[in-house]
Design a protein around this motif. Structure first.
Motif, PDB file in Angstrom:
ATOM      1  N   GLY A  43       3.724   7.585   6.237  1.00 12.01           N
ATOM      2  CA  GLY A  43       3.292   6.198   6.135  1.00 12.01           C
ATOM      3  C   GLY A  43       2.800   5.869   4.748  1.00 12.01           C
ATOM      4  N   ASP A  44       2.069   4.791   4.626  1.00 11.64           N
ATOM      5  CA  ASP A  44       1.577   4.341   3.329  1.00 11.64           C
ATOM      6  C   ASP A  44       0.725   5.410   2.640  1.00 11.64           C
ATOM      7  OD1 ASP A  44       1.098   0.831   4.158  1.00 11.64           O
ATOM      8  OD2 ASP A  44       2.833   1.958   3.485  1.00 11.64           O
ATOM      9  N   ASP A  45       0.901   5.497   1.334  1.00  9.67           N
ATOM     10  CA  ASP A  45       0.144   6.475   0.551  1.00  9.67           C
ATOM     11  C   ASP A  45      -0.670   5.732  -0.499  1.00  9.67           C
ATOM     12  OD1 ASP A  45       1.061   9.446  -1.399  1.00  9.67           O
ATOM     13  OD2 ASP A  45      -0.725   8.960  -0.249  1.00  9.67           O
ATOM     14  N   LYS A  46      -1.384   4.708  -0.076  1.00  9.64           N
ATOM     15  CA  LYS A  46      -2.133   3.855  -0.997  1.00  9.64           C
ATOM     16  C   LYS A  46      -3.522   4.418  -1.196  1.00  9.64           C
ATOM     17  CE  LYS A  46      -1.757  -0.547  -0.285  1.00  9.64           C
ATOM     18  NZ  LYS A  46      -1.689  -1.874   0.382  1.00  9.64           N
TER      19      LYS A  46
ATOM     20  N   TYR B  81       3.447   7.206  -8.940  1.00  6.54           N
ATOM     21  CA  TYR B  81       2.466   6.116  -8.787  1.00  6.54           C
ATOM     22  C   TYR B  81       2.132   5.494 -10.137  1.00  6.54           C
ATOM     23  CZ  TYR B  81       1.654   9.107  -4.705  1.00  6.54           C
ATOM     24  OH  TYR B  81       1.817   9.881  -3.584  1.00  6.54           O
TER      25      TYR B  81
ATOM     26  N   TYR C 166      -1.103   3.274 -11.818  1.00  8.09           N
ATOM     27  CA  TYR C 166      -2.451   2.747 -11.667  1.00  8.09           C
ATOM     28  C   TYR C 166      -2.836   1.967 -12.920  1.00  8.09           C
ATOM     29  CZ  TYR C 166      -3.354   5.848  -7.697  1.00  8.09           C
ATOM     30  OH  TYR C 166      -3.327   6.482  -6.477  1.00  8.09           O
TER      31      TYR C 166
ATOM     32  N   LEU D  52      -4.312   0.699  -7.730  1.00  9.07           N
ATOM     33  CA  LEU D  52      -2.909   1.029  -7.516  1.00  9.07           C
ATOM     34  C   LEU D  52      -2.023  -0.200  -7.698  1.00  9.07           C
ATOM     35  CD1 LEU D  52      -0.900   3.241  -6.619  1.00  9.07           C
ATOM     36  CD2 LEU D  52      -1.313   2.489  -4.262  1.00  9.07           C
TER      37      LEU D  52
ATOM     38  N   TYR E 195       3.842   2.248  -5.951  1.00  8.78           N
ATOM     39  CA  TYR E 195       4.112   3.654  -5.742  1.00  8.78           C
ATOM     40  C   TYR E 195       5.484   3.827  -5.116  1.00  8.78           C
ATOM     41  CZ  TYR E 195       2.575   2.933  -0.862  1.00  8.78           C
ATOM     42  OH  TYR E 195       2.437   2.494   0.431  1.00  8.78           O
TER      43      TYR E 195
ATOM     44  N   GLN F  12       7.771   6.810  -2.934  1.00 10.14           N
ATOM     45  CA  GLN F  12       7.742   8.108  -2.246  1.00 10.14           C
ATOM     46  C   GLN F  12       9.097   8.810  -2.304  1.00 10.14           C
ATOM     47  OE1 GLN F  12       5.683   6.033   1.178  1.00 10.14           O
ATOM     48  NE2 GLN F  12       4.592   7.970   1.285  1.00 10.14           N
TER      49      GLN F  12
ATOM     50  N   GLN G  42       6.885   0.773  -3.053  1.00  7.88           N
ATOM     51  CA  GLN G  42       6.022  -0.150  -2.314  1.00  7.88           C
ATOM     52  C   GLN G  42       4.966  -0.732  -3.237  1.00  7.88           C
ATOM     53  OE1 GLN G  42       6.557   3.094  -0.904  1.00  7.88           O
ATOM     54  NE2 GLN G  42       8.261   2.149   0.178  1.00  7.88           N
TER      55      GLN G  42
ATOM     56  N   GLY H 114       1.307  -1.825  -4.416  1.00  8.10           N
ATOM     57  CA  GLY H 114      -0.070  -1.423  -4.225  1.00  8.10           C
ATOM     58  C   GLY H 114      -0.934  -2.649  -4.063  1.00  8.10           C
ATOM     59  N   ASP H 115      -2.182  -2.551  -4.486  1.00  8.74           N
ATOM     60  CA  ASP H 115      -3.118  -3.650  -4.282  1.00  8.74           C
ATOM     61  C   ASP H 115      -3.036  -4.741  -5.345  1.00  8.74           C
ATOM     62  OD1 ASP H 115      -5.332  -1.127  -3.161  1.00  8.74           O
ATOM     63  OD2 ASP H 115      -4.333  -2.629  -1.916  1.00  8.74           O
TER      64      ASP H 115
ATOM     65  N   ARG I  92       1.829  15.208   0.415  1.00 12.05           N
ATOM     66  CA  ARG I  92       0.464  14.809   0.728  1.00 12.05           C
ATOM     67  C   ARG I  92      -0.505  15.982   0.797  1.00 12.05           C
ATOM     68  NH1 ARG I  92       0.143   9.678   3.142  1.00 12.05           N
ATOM     69  NH2 ARG I  92       2.129   8.586   3.037  1.00 12.05           N
TER      70      ARG I  92
ATOM     71  N   TYR J  52      -2.544  15.130  -7.068  1.00  9.59           N
ATOM     72  CA  TYR J  52      -1.785  14.339  -8.026  1.00  9.59           C
ATOM     73  C   TYR J  52      -1.810  15.023  -9.389  1.00  9.59           C
ATOM     74  CZ  TYR J  52      -2.373  10.250  -4.947  1.00  9.59           C
ATOM     75  OH  TYR J  52      -2.356   9.373  -3.909  1.00  9.59           O
TER      76      TYR J  52
END
Lengths: 112, 112
Positions: free
Chosen positions: A96-99, B33, B35, B45, B48, B50, B56, B58-59, B97, B101
């Motif tokens: 899923g999301d890796d934020k 990613y 940042y 973020l 990113y 995967q 996707q 980020g914020d 995961r 990083y």
């Protein structure tokens, strides 16, 4: 994403142990606890990570509370080069999301 | 040695111009990613990825764009739509995961 809480700053004397706390009361069972540190004008550097058991490596030790709602990064003998911002983050090991959000961290000052 | 390379280290651009920041890794990491870090703040973020050909938001993705055509590369374009682009930009990669990083050394972008 689960959040972490760290003190804004800490001081320690050179050659003494340093204990950097992190609270993560909303941690889930699949969250890894990661620690990074950042020197001025550099990218963060990985320090250590763990899931449930305490972890040791050449840089530091990670002590994880039994309920996993808090952890402590331990620098056994601080040097001036350990002065940095230390970040505690949680990373879900599932898909899923890796934020991942890095907060402001703890600025560690080392006194000579 | 394996690592993650960001270039250039310093970048100056005029307001209204698009600019692309480079990020290359030879660690065979799947995830990458971007940042953004403002003075005295934590990392936020932007985007990113995967896997190759997928990414996707980020914020804080507004005003930024990315591509992931190769596993090794994840360039970030700062467009003229980004209202306050002057910042320190950090690229990171991760195997999975269960691992930490790896960060690049950053690009400091100044828009005048």
């Amino acid at each position: 994403d689960a959040k972490t809480t760290q003190p804004n700053s800490m001081e320690s004397n050179e050659e003494e142990p340093v204990h950097l706390p992190c609270n993560h009361s909303t941690i889930s069972g699949t969250d890894y606890i990661h620690w990074y540190r950042q020197l001025p004008s550099q990218g963060p550097e990985y320090v250590i990570h763990g899931l449930t058991s305490n972890v040791n490596n050449r840089m530091a030790s990670l002590a994880i509370a039994e309920d996993r709602k808090s952890s402590t990064l331990i620098l056994h003998r601080a040097t001036l080069r350990d002065a940095a911002v230390y970040y505690c983050i949680l990373r879900d090991m599932r898909g899923g999301d890796d934020k991942i959000i890095f907060g402001k961290g703890t600025r560690l000052h080392i006194l000579p | 040695d394996g690592g993650i390379t960001q270039s250039p280290k310093y970048l100056f651009r005029k307001e209204g111009q698009n600019v692309t920041l480079s990020c290359e890794q030879n660690l065979n990491h799947d995830a990458m990613y971007w940042y953004r870090q403002d003075p005295g703040q934590g990392l936020r973020l932007i985007y990113y990825s995967q896997i190759v050909n997928d990414f996707q938001k980020g914020d804080i993705a507004e005003g930024y764009s990315v591509s992931r055509e190769k596993k090794e590369s994840f360039p970030l374009t700062v467009t003229s739509a980004q209202k306050n682009p002057t910042a320190f930009y950090l690229c990171a990669s991760s195997m999975s995961r269960g691992y930490g990083y790896t960060f690049g050394s950053g690009t400091r972008l100044t828009v005048v």
